[in-house]
Design an enzyme around this catalytic site. Structure first.
Site, short mmCIF file in Angstrom:
data_model
loop_
_atom_site.label_atom_id
_atom_site.label_comp_id
_atom_site.label_asym_id
_atom_site.label_seq_id
_atom_site.Cartn_x
_atom_site.Cartn_y
_atom_site.Cartn_z
N LYS A 75 0.93 -1.04 -0.02
CA LYS A 75 -0.01 -0.04 0.07
C LYS A 75 0.94 1.37 0.01
O LYS A 75 2.01 1.21 0.50
CB LYS A 75 -0.92 -0.18 1.07
CG LYS A 75 -1.93 1.05 1.21
CD LYS A 75 -2.78 0.51 2.33
CE LYS A 75 -4.00 1.84 2.51
NZ LYS A 75 -4.90 1.64 3.82
N SER A 150 -9.67 1.29 3.13
CA SER A 150 -8.91 2.23 2.17
C SER A 150 -7.94 1.40 1.41
O SER A 150 -7.26 1.93 0.37
CB SER A 150 -8.37 3.41 2.93
OG SER A 150 -7.38 2.71 3.96
N SER A 174 -9.79 -1.45 7.11
CA SER A 174 -9.20 -1.09 5.87
C SER A 174 -8.55 -2.32 5.13
O SER A 174 -8.03 -2.08 3.92
CB SER A 174 -8.08 0.22 5.81
OG SER A 174 -9.26 1.20 5.97
#
Length: 487
Positions: A75, A150, A174
């Site tokens: 990420k 996210s 997330s």
């Protein structure tokens, strides 16, 4: 020779000389470029070729590398030296990290090759991966729908078979929520189990790095690499463990508690997936029952009244003086104001404002302090539930992937997408989302749904064991979206 597209199998094949780190890297890059429509990645790692060559050199020298040559995506809030770390924000669009996060470095040390950085909601504030400055990530099961957030880019990378595993971060769901919406495994470890050093902070008392994978064995492999104490993270725990995928016999005698408060408001497909999973557990020898977490109804409010104030504090550093972009201005005050006005997106600005308000004089006790009391109550209620049950279970999300734009104009509806996940972060517990079925949408489109299992603190290995046991009895509904089959 055909090699199964799992981290476990690829590492074994590289070690045996059946393929090379460079060949796996080339394949991953080609697949990422072919799937660029999904917008799962924001950048490719220019140092990946050098990493692949280094893995080959180390293998030739006789080193044993658990992730030998395995391509991994991380990420874009996890720092990797020499690469851009944008956090999905304009304010960090040109920021190049001078150091590598502990979790990413442990991957590299274990022989993994970091292919690139995954798209995300700006500063991890979102549940749909729509707020990124790099544009939205698309769900490979239906391109008109969101992948969750996210960590949507990390989830899509695994769901679309760009790489077999990836890393995301989980502050209120997330990792788990996008895992459910894209049909893969997502594990949120116990708070402190994986070092946060090098993870760009959103809410420091809630953030935790976690893996995505398509098998329990790969989850175990990644956790054995990234988990462990780190002296550079003051919240890191000394809690050695050995992760291993379980077998069907591990279900015998397992006590599973269904959280009563999670049973209302779900779609019929989500309820069906949960019930099917419970039936499989009972058939495998587990016992099930209902348990109450009474203050779960306050979890969303408490979570945001803690996360937003922490975010307002953490993001105060982005003022144009040290990090990232700087807007022109006639004095320091104007530079800071314009930098933050133009650098932060709307949702980030909203959360900073609410967080600052909640911490302000006269409101601290009414909001932040009260939310912290609710947090302690929820943790105590989980502790009581674990006196009766080994693991707890809920849907991961009350609904499958929703359409892009459906919730962006209604922040409260977007926040409610985390209703089943935020309490876990408040209590610092480990939890896993397991692919549990599909919802049939209009046009015959299949949309994945997930089931979430929660364990006591530092019992993360029990969740990975449970995932393997469910795989063994055929209770995991794992598939690939059309056009994105494994190589």
């Amino acid at each position: 020779m055909s090699v199964q597209f799992t981290a476990t199998a690829l590492a074994r094949a590289v070690t045996a000389g059946e393929t090379t780190p460079q060949a796996l890297l080339d394949q991953a890059v080609a697949r990422a470029e072919a799937a660029s429509t999904l917008n799962a990645l924001v950048s490719l790692n220019e140092q990946a070729g050098a990493q692949a060559a280094e893995v080959s050199r180390r293998l030739a020298g006789g080193e044993a590398l658990p992730l030998a040559g395995v391509p991994v995506i991380v990420k874009d809030n996890i720092n990797v030296s020499g690469t851009r770390t944008t956090c999905g924000s304009r304010i960090l669009a040109t920021y190049v990290s001078p150091y590598t996060a502990t979790a990413a470095q442990r991957l590299i040390d274990a022989g993994a090759v970091i292919v690139g950085k995954a798209n995300m909601d700006e500063f991890a504030m979102g549940s749909s991966t729509e707020s990124s400055a790099s544009g939205p990530t698309l769900n490979p099961w239906d391109l008109s729908r969101v992948p969750g957030g996210s960590s949507g880019g990390s989830a899509v990378a695994v769901a679309a078979n760009l790489t077999p595993v990836s890393l995301g971060s989980d502050t209120g769901g997330s990792v788990r929520q996008p895992a459910a919406l894209t049909g893969v495994y997502g594990l949120k470890p116990t708070y402190g189990r994986v070092s946060r050093y090098g993870l760009v902070a959103y809410a420091s008392s809630l953030d935790q790095i976690g893996p995505f994978a398509r098998s329990a064995a790969d989850l175990a492999l990644l956790m054995n690499v990234v988990a462990g104490h780190d002296p550079r993270d003051a919240t890191s725990l000394e809690a050695p463990a050995r992760f291993q995928a379980g077998a069907p016999e591990d279900l015998k005698g397992l006590r599973v508690g269904v959280i009563r408060e999670s049973l209302g408001g779900n779609t019929s497909a989500v309820d069906a997936a949960l019930n099917t999973t419970l039936e499989a557990l009972r058939a495998g020898g587990a016992t099930t029952g209902e348990v109450s977490i009474p203050d779960l109804s306050h979890a969303i409010a408490a979570y945001y009244l803690i996360a937003m104030p922490e975010a307002s504090s953490n993001l105060a550093r982005y003022d144009g003086m040290v990090y990232g972009q700087r807007a022109p201005g006639s004095d320091v005050s104007e530079v800071m104001t314009l930098t933050r006005e133009h650098g932060f997106g709307r949702e980030v600005q909203r959360r900073i404002m609410i967080g600052t308000y909640a911490l302000s004089s006269g409101y601290y006790d009414a909001y932040y302090s009260k939310a912290m009391k609710v947090r302690r109550l929820i943790a105590q209620e989980f502790s009581r539930a674990f006196q009766e049950y080994d693991v707890l279970v809920t849907p991961t999300s009350p609904f499958p992937a929703f359409r892009r734009g459906e919730k962006t104009s209604d922040p409260l509806a977007m926040y409610a997408a985390d209703v089943d996940t935020v309490a876990v972060n408040l209590a610092g517990l480990p939890a896993i989302s397991i692919p549990a079925g599909f919802d049939l949408a209009e046009g015959g489109v299949r949309l994945p749904v997930g089931v979430q299992f929660i364990a006591p603190a530092l019992k993360d290995e029990l969740l990975v064991q449970l995932a393997g046991a469910l795989e063994g009895i055929g209770a995991v509904q794992l598939d690939s979206p059309a056009g994105y089959a494994a190589p």
